[in-house]
Design a protein around this motif. Sequence first.
Motif, PDB file in Angstrom:
ATOM      1  N   SER A 150      -7.546   2.286   3.381  1.00 15.61           N
ATOM      2  CA  SER A 150      -8.098   1.738   4.543  1.00 15.61           C
ATOM      3  C   SER A 150      -9.513   1.248   4.186  1.00 15.61           C
ATOM      4  CB  SER A 150      -8.093   2.598   5.505  1.00 15.61           C
ATOM      5  OG  SER A 150      -9.001   3.877   5.249  1.00 15.61           O
ATOM      6  N   GLN A 151     -10.109   1.607   3.093  1.00 13.71           N
ATOM      7  CA  GLN A 151     -11.316   1.302   2.420  1.00 13.71           C
ATOM      8  C   GLN A 151     -11.379  -0.160   1.828  1.00 13.71           C
ATOM      9  OE1 GLN A 151     -12.251   5.164   0.686  1.00 13.71           O
ATOM     10  NE2 GLN A 151     -14.177   4.545   1.477  1.00 13.71           N
ATOM     11  N   THR A 158       0.746  -1.252  -0.121  1.00 14.33           N
ATOM     12  CA  THR A 158       0.142  -0.147  -0.165  1.00 14.33           C
ATOM     13  C   THR A 158       0.805   1.270   0.074  1.00 14.33           C
ATOM     14  OG1 THR A 158       0.082  -0.206   2.488  1.00 14.33           O
ATOM     15  CG2 THR A 158      -2.040  -1.126   1.100  1.00 14.33           C
ATOM     16  N   SER A 159       1.922   1.102  -0.515  1.00 13.82           N
ATOM     17  CA  SER A 159       3.051   2.139  -0.575  1.00 13.82           C
ATOM     18  C   SER A 159       2.905   3.467  -1.548  1.00 13.82           C
ATOM     19  CB  SER A 159       4.520   2.007  -0.999  1.00 13.82           C
ATOM     20  OG  SER A 159       4.306   1.057  -2.219  1.00 13.82           O
ATOM     21  N   ILE A 200      -0.959   2.009   6.786  1.00 13.57           N
ATOM     22  CA  ILE A 200      -2.137   1.349   6.537  1.00 13.57           C
ATOM     23  C   ILE A 200      -1.715  -0.345   6.152  1.00 13.57           C
ATOM     24  CG2 ILE A 200      -4.079   0.871   4.968  1.00 13.57           C
ATOM     25  CD1 ILE A 200      -4.361   3.918   4.781  1.00 13.57           C
ATOM     26  N   GLY A 201      -0.829  -0.243   5.326  1.00 14.41           N
ATOM     27  CA  GLY A 201      -0.443  -1.849   4.935  1.00 14.41           C
ATOM     28  C   GLY A 201       0.073  -2.490   6.159  1.00 14.41           C
ATOM     29  N   PRO A 257     -10.986  -5.559   2.497  1.00 14.44           N
ATOM     30  CA  PRO A 257     -11.956  -6.538   1.713  1.00 14.44           C
ATOM     31  C   PRO A 257     -11.133  -7.076   0.608  1.00 14.44           C
ATOM     32  CG  PRO A 257     -12.619  -4.229   2.434  1.00 14.44           C
ATOM     33  CD  PRO A 257     -11.392  -4.278   2.694  1.00 14.44           C
ATOM     34  N   MET A 258     -10.123  -6.759   0.097  1.00 12.80           N
ATOM     35  CA  MET A 258      -9.116  -7.441  -0.943  1.00 12.80           C
ATOM     36  C   MET A 258      -8.626  -8.696  -0.328  1.00 12.80           C
ATOM     37  SD  MET A 258      -7.285  -4.991  -3.686  1.00 12.80           S
ATOM     38  CE  MET A 258      -6.243  -4.216  -2.529  1.00 12.80           C
ATOM     39  N   VAL A 259      -8.171  -8.606   0.814  1.00 11.11           N
ATOM     40  CA  VAL A 259      -7.598  -9.782   1.452  1.00 11.11           C
ATOM     41  C   VAL A 259      -8.468 -10.964   1.500  1.00 11.11           C
ATOM     42  CG1 VAL A 259      -6.563 -10.699   3.519  1.00 11.11           C
ATOM     43  CG2 VAL A 259      -5.720  -8.517   2.697  1.00 11.11           C
TER      44      VAL A 259
END
Length: 236
Positions: free
Chosen positions: A36-37, A8-9, A74-75, A41-43
């Motif tokens: 953060s949104q 998430t860089s 976030i990541g 959900p992707m994971v």
Amino acid sequence: MVLLGIDTSAKAASVAICDETQLLAEAMVNTKLTHSQTIMPMVQSMLENAHIALNQVDAFAVSAGPGSFTGLRIGIAAVKGMAMALNKPCVAVSTLEALAYNLRGFEGIICAVMDARCNQVYTASFRAHSGAVERLTEDSALPIEELIRQLTQFQEPVFFVGDGAGLCYNNKNVCLFDARLAPEHMVNQSAASVCRLALERMKAEPLAAVGAEAISPVYLRLPQAERELRQKQAAL
């Protein structure tokens, strides 16, 4: 070993799952939604599609920087939360080195570049040869003109990769060396490359996998607000 990686860089966010022999699943979004949104959900969706339960993941990998200050946090927070809950190890890798792994099958110099604003980039150079990636320079923040000057020393093709690739490739002085732009589908940060690099790191360095509490962002330079504050204080 099943490894789950997150990047998430930068503007694009991606997640991937791989084992020691292949990439099992990957997802990426490059939208205006905040990480953060999208990231958890992707994971969840990726795990469901791959028919892998989260508790089947043996370790977690994350792009630790350089990059967006908020994005990195976030990541890393997502990885810390999952790893702590499952008591699983983590591997933090350089965003720039993972970018170089996007072009692992190429031959020549790979210049990983991320837009650091103010005509600067986060950058590191690598040599790709026979499927291997050799680091040539440490991660650093440089003015674009200074980076271009440094790259003129290479006699090999120089491939730009990363969200700052276009900024460098379009610089008027790239005509001084054999500059090339990574293909569009390879130019952005990739969690699959984060996973691949983390697996190699664990094979070469048994202590590369650490507890979640040991993972922290690598910024290379102070946040803009802090830089501006220090400039004001110095002017007093």
